[in-house]
Scaffold this motif. Sequence first.
Motif, PDB file in Angstrom:
ATOM      1  N   GLU A 417      47.733   9.146 -11.478  1.00  0.00           N
ATOM      2  CA  GLU A 417      48.152  10.414 -11.672  1.00  0.00           C
ATOM      3  C   GLU A 417      49.617  10.715 -11.471  1.00  0.00           C
ATOM      4  O   GLU A 417      50.289  11.581 -11.898  1.00  0.00           O
ATOM      5  N   LYS A 418      50.200   9.772 -10.341  1.00  0.00           N
ATOM      6  CA  LYS A 418      51.463  10.139  -9.881  1.00  0.00           C
ATOM      7  C   LYS A 418      52.591   9.377 -10.861  1.00  0.00           C
ATOM      8  O   LYS A 418      53.662   9.277 -10.509  1.00  0.00           O
ATOM      9  N   GLY A 419      51.896   8.455 -11.627  1.00  0.00           N
ATOM     10  CA  GLY A 419      52.647   7.717 -12.594  1.00  0.00           C
ATOM     11  C   GLY A 419      53.125   6.383 -12.250  1.00  0.00           C
ATOM     12  O   GLY A 419      54.014   5.744 -12.714  1.00  0.00           O
ATOM     13  N   ALA A 420      52.743   5.750 -11.104  1.00  0.00           N
ATOM     14  CA  ALA A 420      52.961   4.464 -10.489  1.00  0.00           C
ATOM     15  C   ALA A 420      52.306   3.466 -11.408  1.00  0.00           C
ATOM     16  O   ALA A 420      52.718   2.387 -11.502  1.00  0.00           O
ATOM     17  N   VAL A 421      51.275   3.682 -12.173  1.00  0.00           N
ATOM     18  CA  VAL A 421      50.510   2.779 -13.125  1.00  0.00           C
ATOM     19  C   VAL A 421      50.788   3.455 -14.402  1.00  0.00           C
ATOM     20  O   VAL A 421      50.530   4.479 -14.644  1.00  0.00           O
ATOM     21  N   LYS A 422      51.372   2.389 -15.269  1.00  0.00           N
ATOM     22  CA  LYS A 422      51.819   3.044 -16.717  1.00  0.00           C
ATOM     23  C   LYS A 422      50.486   2.676 -17.593  1.00  0.00           C
ATOM     24  O   LYS A 422      50.183   3.377 -18.717  1.00  0.00           O
ATOM     25  N   ASP A 423      50.129   1.524 -17.503  1.00  0.00           N
ATOM     26  CA  ASP A 423      49.085   0.871 -18.510  1.00  0.00           C
ATOM     27  C   ASP A 423      47.639   1.244 -17.925  1.00  0.00           C
ATOM     28  O   ASP A 423      47.014   0.785 -16.986  1.00  0.00           O
ATOM     29  N   LEU A 424      47.236   2.407 -18.470  1.00  0.00           N
ATOM     30  CA  LEU A 424      45.918   2.850 -18.180  1.00  0.00           C
ATOM     31  C   LEU A 424      44.795   1.955 -18.345  1.00  0.00           C
ATOM     32  O   LEU A 424      44.152   1.325 -17.411  1.00  0.00           O
ATOM     33  N   GLN A 425      44.795   1.096 -19.429  1.00  0.00           N
ATOM     34  CA  GLN A 425      43.690   0.125 -19.722  1.00  0.00           C
ATOM     35  C   GLN A 425      43.679  -1.072 -18.987  1.00  0.00           C
ATOM     36  O   GLN A 425      42.659  -1.556 -18.297  1.00  0.00           O
ATOM     37  N   GLY A 426      45.066  -1.414 -18.621  1.00  0.00           N
ATOM     38  CA  GLY A 426      45.257  -2.456 -17.856  1.00  0.00           C
ATOM     39  C   GLY A 426      44.574  -2.397 -16.341  1.00  0.00           C
ATOM     40  O   GLY A 426      44.269  -3.195 -15.800  1.00  0.00           O
ATOM     41  N   GLY A 427      45.232  -0.918 -15.809  1.00  0.00           N
ATOM     42  CA  GLY A 427      44.810  -0.594 -14.665  1.00  0.00           C
ATOM     43  C   GLY A 427      43.310  -0.729 -14.327  1.00  0.00           C
ATOM     44  O   GLY A 427      42.740  -1.081 -13.393  1.00  0.00           O
ATOM     45  N   LEU A 428      42.587  -0.132 -15.560  1.00  0.00           N
ATOM     46  CA  LEU A 428      41.072   0.011 -15.445  1.00  0.00           C
ATOM     47  C   LEU A 428      40.347  -1.415 -15.325  1.00  0.00           C
ATOM     48  O   LEU A 428      39.493  -1.587 -14.494  1.00  0.00           O
ATOM     49  N   GLU A 429      41.042  -2.366 -16.065  1.00  0.00           N
ATOM     50  CA  GLU A 429      40.481  -3.506 -16.028  1.00  0.00           C
ATOM     51  C   GLU A 429      40.692  -4.314 -14.611  1.00  0.00           C
ATOM     52  O   GLU A 429      39.729  -5.018 -14.191  1.00  0.00           O
ATOM     53  N   LYS A 430      41.933  -4.305 -14.134  1.00  0.00           N
ATOM     54  CA  LYS A 430      42.131  -5.003 -12.745  1.00  0.00           C
ATOM     55  C   LYS A 430      41.295  -4.133 -11.751  1.00  0.00           C
ATOM     56  O   LYS A 430      40.806  -4.883 -10.822  1.00  0.00           O
ATOM     57  N   THR A 431      41.141  -2.768 -11.942  1.00  0.00           N
ATOM     58  CA  THR A 431      40.160  -2.029 -10.934  1.00  0.00           C
ATOM     59  C   THR A 431      38.748  -2.421 -11.097  1.00  0.00           C
ATOM     60  O   THR A 431      38.068  -2.650  -9.969  1.00  0.00           O
ATOM     61  N   ALA A 432      38.275  -2.636 -12.355  1.00  0.00           N
ATOM     62  CA  ALA A 432      37.039  -3.020 -12.417  1.00  0.00           C
ATOM     63  C   ALA A 432      36.868  -4.802 -11.832  1.00  0.00           C
ATOM     64  O   ALA A 432      35.656  -5.058 -11.394  1.00  0.00           O
ATOM     65  N   GLN A 433      37.967  -5.583 -11.967  1.00  0.00           N
ATOM     66  CA  GLN A 433      37.749  -6.680 -11.503  1.00  0.00           C
ATOM     67  C   GLN A 433      37.575  -6.906  -9.923  1.00  0.00           C
ATOM     68  O   GLN A 433      36.915  -7.619  -9.373  1.00  0.00           O
ATOM     69  N   GLN A 434      38.289  -5.780  -9.152  1.00  0.00           N
ATOM     70  CA  GLN A 434      38.316  -5.830  -7.808  1.00  0.00           C
ATOM     71  C   GLN A 434      36.729  -5.430  -7.645  1.00  0.00           C
ATOM     72  O   GLN A 434      36.423  -5.641  -6.587  1.00  0.00           O
ATOM     73  N   ILE A 435      36.417  -4.020  -8.240  1.00  0.00           N
ATOM     74  CA  ILE A 435      34.959  -3.891  -7.771  1.00  0.00           C
ATOM     75  C   ILE A 435      33.902  -5.117  -7.977  1.00  0.00           C
ATOM     76  O   ILE A 435      33.331  -5.033  -7.051  1.00  0.00           O
ATOM     77  N   ASP A 436      33.989  -5.773  -9.030  1.00  0.00           N
ATOM     78  CA  ASP A 436      33.048  -6.952  -9.139  1.00  0.00           C
ATOM     79  C   ASP A 436      33.067  -7.867  -7.993  1.00  0.00           C
ATOM     80  O   ASP A 436      32.262  -8.559  -7.454  1.00  0.00           O
ATOM     81  N   THR A 437      34.468  -8.010  -7.679  1.00  0.00           N
ATOM     82  CA  THR A 437      34.781  -9.093  -6.559  1.00  0.00           C
ATOM     83  C   THR A 437      34.224  -8.402  -5.263  1.00  0.00           C
ATOM     84  O   THR A 437      33.600  -9.620  -4.581  1.00  0.00           O
ATOM     85  N   ASP A 438      34.379  -7.440  -4.906  1.00  0.00           N
ATOM     86  CA  ASP A 438      34.036  -6.892  -3.720  1.00  0.00           C
ATOM     87  C   ASP A 438      32.428  -6.914  -3.708  1.00  0.00           C
ATOM     88  O   ASP A 438      31.711  -7.120  -2.535  1.00  0.00           O
ATOM     89  N   ILE A 439      31.754  -6.544  -4.865  1.00  0.00           N
ATOM     90  CA  ILE A 439      30.332  -6.529  -4.576  1.00  0.00           C
ATOM     91  C   ILE A 439      29.831  -7.969  -4.660  1.00  0.00           C
ATOM     92  O   ILE A 439      28.822  -8.230  -3.873  1.00  0.00           O
ATOM     93  N   ALA A 440      30.349  -8.850  -5.237  1.00  0.00           N
ATOM     94  CA  ALA A 440      30.098 -10.294  -5.239  1.00  0.00           C
ATOM     95  C   ALA A 440      30.087 -10.739  -3.685  1.00  0.00           C
ATOM     96  O   ALA A 440      29.052 -11.420  -3.205  1.00  0.00           O
ATOM     97  N   LYS A 441      31.115 -10.274  -2.972  1.00  0.00           N
ATOM     98  CA  LYS A 441      31.408 -10.726  -1.652  1.00  0.00           C
ATOM     99  C   LYS A 441      30.309 -10.139  -0.626  1.00  0.00           C
ATOM    100  O   LYS A 441      29.833 -10.621   0.438  1.00  0.00           O
TER     101      LYS A 441
END
Length: 443
Positions: A417-441
């Motif tokens: 929302e503050k513009g620090a992330v410009k690539d929405l889809q790329g940011g969503l993909e990276k965030t999804a990967q983090q969620i999956d990693t955290d759940i796996a741990k």
Amino acid sequence: MRTSRLTTTAVAVAAISVLATACTGQSEAGATDDPKAKTTINFWHGWSSPAEVKAVQDNIARFEKAHPNITVKVSGNINDDKLNQALRAGGSDGPDVVSSFTTANVGKFCSSGAFTDLEPFIEKSKLDLEKTFPKVLLDYTQFEGKRCALPLLTDAYGLYYNKDAFKKAGITAPPKTMSELAAVAKKLTVEKGDTYEQLGFMPNFHGYETVVSHYMSSWDHTYFDENGKSTLATDPAFAEMFTYQKKLVDSLGGYQKLEKYRGTFGDEWGAKHPFHTGQVAMQLDGEWRLGMAEDAGVDFEIGVAPMPVADDEADSYGKGYLSGTIVGIAPASKKQNAAWELVKYMTTDTEAVVNFSNGIRNVPSTLAALKSPDLKFDPRFKTFLDIAQHPKSSTSDGAVNGAAYQLTIQDFGYQYEKGAVKDLQGGLEKTAQQIDTDIAKAK
């Protein structure tokens, strides 16, 4: 009423991460106490205001009258951090019956054994849960088939609006779609230099209840696929919501200007809340806000409506986000049968649920109580009763690491929302990967 949700959730996630290795999840099948014997049990809850504490005590007094052999020692203002410390420690001074405001952590509570499996008690009491509770409430009090909690009152989220401000702006009805919300918010906004005389709607993710999970209730969505993987980057609803929210932020003056204005807001739980003071003309909030606004003595007429929905889902208007208080039994309790009597009474006795609902101005959590003629509410409160029963109302999906994934998504929202992330889809993909990693741990 609740304490700040993001703070509570963050504390709970940190505390529960330790709990998983410390709690053995003692089987309630081994409970041998006689529920008819004279005994004392400990009930820990999180309510803290004088009116809420009185409502709890009144409810307990009714229980003790119906169960004269059971005395209940009540401890209030217990947040999830204190609760989990006690559950780890065990001992006779700890709780027998436990409650929490953090429904998003039920997955962790159930999978770690932090709360006792209630299924044997439910079967013994021959409760038909599907005929007792709305489906969403049943969903958020179990995880992967294990039921470790029952719902104790509900929070339903809708849209509050200043009818006087609407009339002045020539707006005749509350918005029903998200595009209408954006247009109305813009029309209601009165800028004053680098600030505002009145803001139509505070869209920022730090804007009290305008968090990701509450926004998402306006879109048909799911957080995880059938394999338990995050759908943040594959379910188009998330990209649509983030795109909408960022556009709304920009159209109302931009992130920096809105954040500066937000710094002038009073406490969320005090009389100077920005909706009470007229600083914002519309507010996404829970059912408790109506009573709090009236208590604050607002000088305008308050309107209440469901939160608008995605434009292509107009036929689902009336739905909303649901959460609430959950209650269960401590696994270390030596008085689990007596504890169950209290849990069963508080969550399934219609008179008890209605009286408690009247006392703390939350939505009843049983189907019978929702229809009870004994409910004593402002007529506008019916909006929240209807949201609680709407077939498309939703809540956050459960996860083995509780609300951790919600915090991860929320953190991404702050950056986007503050513009620090410009690539929405790329940011969503990276965030999804983090969620999956955290759940796996966590597994």
